[in-house]
Design a protein around this motif. Structure first.
Motif: not given
Length: 431
Positions: A119-134, A142-151
């Protein structure tokens, strides 16, 4: 720290020699990867051996595969996905949204044949966080992330980092520069003490080297620069400032390039340049932080597919655009940071493909380009195009201004621009 001198290293002849699992080797063959690049040949064995790693190689040299392939190998060898709950096994930190998507897509592509599917996921700003939380409810291998959205997601209890086995800082110089240090300190405090740490970047300023000396114990250091630069031809054209747009349009039409990435330093410049090129008969799209994430994705996809032939971008594209066989990059305006010059031109000539990088400089940019040359240890001949020659002396209407020092990354608010936190080296040393 063990250092590898790439100038005396023979290129490994095949991926089979690196000891990767059959599923990855088959996928590599399908992708027509015929031979490891220098950074891949040196980094993959070190990562498979569990070593910490500091790797410097010019952008486009195959850095993503250099860490993604061995990470996927190690996850697959664990026999089953270890993702559970909202836990993360491998964390990759990147500076931009576009790079987050690009790196996550690479992991998914390389790991297509691994069963059970990782399972590989990406989280980043500029889009809704709800979908990423789900998406993170089942955790991630593997999680690929920008620091702000990760926090943000950590504060919402959507992600936990205490089980991270591997940490990657991709584009490490930007990650440790202004605007990211505070977030990195917070993330480091949440990571376990025992983990494998990998830093990849095109450049390593002295402050980054000082930090990594305390962060990376018993690490392998790889510096691969000069041999990768050979695939990019760099040229500099001098031109009067008020003729620069006309020269750009002339070059695009005269050479009939199938794709051109044009860099400008400001969002307003991108907008004006797009309008001026349209009047000159050159259709272009713009790419900068004022556009929504959806609009940026759409523009980027059109450029990658060849539907758009000319893309005008600010430096947010310097590290987030990965286009196979992009023939030409043009600096319409110079970047403030000499390091960003290398990131810009590195969009062309990727993975050994031939590329062309042009810089159009007017009188007010002559001095700054000398600084760029000095910092990057290059020396380029000044050339002119017939009909667009620069005057010997700067025209009266040419602004006599100096390019200011590098600003904080585009899109940051005033509060963060005024804040220049130092990376907590003691915290890194404890990790």
């Amino acid at each position: 720290m063990t250092q590898v001198d790439s100038s005396k290293t023979k290129l490994t002849s095949s991926f089979e020699q690196l000891g990767l699992i059959p599923e990855l080797l088959k996928r590599i063959a399908l992708l027509e990867y015929t031979q490891p690049t220098l950074v891949q040949a040196k980094a993959i064995p070190a990562i498979l051996a569990g070593k910490n790693l500091l790797a410097g190689a010019i952008t486009g040299s195959g850095k993503t595969a250099a860490f993604a392939l061995p990470m996927l190998h190690k996850l697959a060898k664990s026999k089953a996905s270890v993702a559970k709950g909202n836990q993360v096994t491998s964390l990759v930190l990147v500076p931009t949204r576009e790079l987050a998507v690009q790196v996550a897509d690479s992991f998914k592509s390389y790991g297509q044949l691994i069963k059970p599917r990782l399972k590989v996921e990406a989280v980043f700003g500029g889009v809704s966080a709800n979908t990423q939380m789900l998406a993170m409810r089942g955790g991630a291998d593997v999680l690929v992330a920008t620091p702000g959205r990760l926090l943000d997601l950590i504060s919402s209890n959507a992600i936990k980092l205490e089980n991270v086995k591997t940490l990657v800082l991709d584009e490490a110089d930007r990650m440790l520069s202004l605007g990211f240090t505070e977030e990195l300190n917070q993330i480091l405090a949440l990571l376990p003490k025992h983990k494998q740490t990998l830093l990849f970047s095109a450049t390593f300023p002295e402050e980054v080297k000082t930090l990594t000396d305390s962060l990376l114990t018993s690490a392998v250091e790889i510096q691969i620069q000069s041999e990768e630069k050979a695939s990019i031809t760099q040229q500099v054209y001098t031109v009067n400032r008020n003729r620069k747009t006309a020269l750009l349009a002339h070059l695009i039409k005269e050479n009939n390039w199938r794709q051109v990435l044009v860099f400008a330093s400001a969002k307003n410049t991108c907008n004006r340049l797009e309008q001026k090129l349209a009047k000159a008969g050159v259709a272009a799209q713009i790419f900068h932080s004022d556009k929504s994430q959806g609009a940026r994705t759409k523009v980027l996809e059109a450029f990658k597919s060849g539907e758009t032939h000319v893309l005008i971008a600010t430096d947010i594209a310097a590290r987030g655009i990965d286009i196979d066989k992009l023939p030409v990059v043009i600096n319409y305006e110079l970047p403030r940071s000499p390091a960003d010059y290398m990131h810009r031109i590195g969009r062309s000539g990727r993975a050994g493909e031939a590329g062309l990088a042009l810089s159009l400089i007017s009188h007010d940019e002559y001095h700054h380009f000398k600084i760029i040359e000095k910092k990057n240890k290059i020396k380029l001949e000044r050339e002119q195009i017939e009909g667009f020659e620069a005057d010997e002396e700067a025209p009266i209407d040419c602004p006599s201004r100096e390019i200011k020092p590098m600003a904080a990354p585009e899109g940051m608010g005033k509060k963060k621009r005024n804040r220049q936190p130092k990376v907590n080296a003691e915290l890194w040393a404890k990790k």
